[in-house]
Design a protein around this motif. Structure first.
Motif: not given
Lengths: 123, 110
Positions: A2-9, A22-24
């Motif tokens: 499992l990996q989590l990745q934050e994204s945004g300005p 947050c994409t799982v």
């Protein structure tokens, strides 16, 4: 795995709304017993829990931020999101997403974390 | 609202020494709801201990947790160079609607 990745300005203007996703990957956000949360850390300071959400949409928030926070989930995209309104410089921080494992009688902790994303509030 | 107070703020020790970190709650906390994390500079926190005393997957047995009620302890039996970091305790509220972190203890090389 499992990996989590934050994204945004990375930069938000004062009084505006901070939005992060947050994409799982490597697992389903819809698994039972898992809550999905947001935590932040201002520069040089400690950790502050912002709020958490279950895949059904059930949420709970830090009382100190509750009036400005909305956390939502999109199971079709395996994502959950954070919106923090009316931001000020005090909201400048590294924002993390994390998975917590919880049952009615036991808390197994936040066992998977994203790498964090820095958000600066400045004009 | 439960407040977690960690002490000391900074612990200066040498590799091989024993580290004892304290987390005190403002009111009684169920042991089932107490966790510890390690954070190194520039990295996300890592879960060490849950349920006050259970080690998370892959955590070396030199890390141990104990305590109950309002007083909890994280012990590192023999410090390795990679153990110098900041440690946080965390509690999950018994009403299942809140999470709280302590302010952290920095373990630094003496």
């Amino acid at each position: 795995q499992l990996q989590l990745q934050e994204s945004g300005p990375g930069l938000v203007k004062p009084s505006e709304t901070l939005s992060l996703t947050c994409t799982v990957s490597g697992g389903s956000i819809s698994s039972s017993s898992y809550y999905w949360g947001w935590i932040r850390q201002p520069p040089g300071k400690g950790l502050e829990w912002i709020g958490s959400i279950y895949y059904s949409g059930s949420t709970y928030y830090n009382p100190s931020l509750k009036s400005r926070v909305t956390i939502s989930v999109d199971t079709s995209k395996n994502q959950f999101s954070l919106k923090l309104s009316s931001v000020t410089a005090a909201d400048t921080a590294v924002y993390y997403c994390a998975r917590s494992v919880t049952t009615p009688s036991y808390y197994y902790g936040m066992d998977v974390w994203g790498q964090g994303t820095t958000v600066t509030v400045s004009s | 609202e439960i407040v977690l107070t960690q002490s000391p703020g900074t612990l200066s020790l040498s590799p091989g020494e024993r580290a004892t970190l304290s987390c005190r709650a403002s009111q009684s906390v169920s042991s089932s709801y107490l966790a510890w994390y390690q954070q190194k500079p520039g990295q996300a926190p890592r879960l060490l201990i849950y349920g006050a005393s259970s080690r998370a997957t892959g955590i070396p047995d030199r890390f141990s947790g104990s305590g109950s009620g309002t007083d909890f302890t994280l012990t590192i039996s023999r410090l390795e160079p990679e153990d110098f970091a900041v440690y946080y305790c965390q509690q999950y509220g018994s009403s299942h609607d809140t999470l709280t972190f302590g302010g952290g203890t920095k373990v630094e090389i003496k």
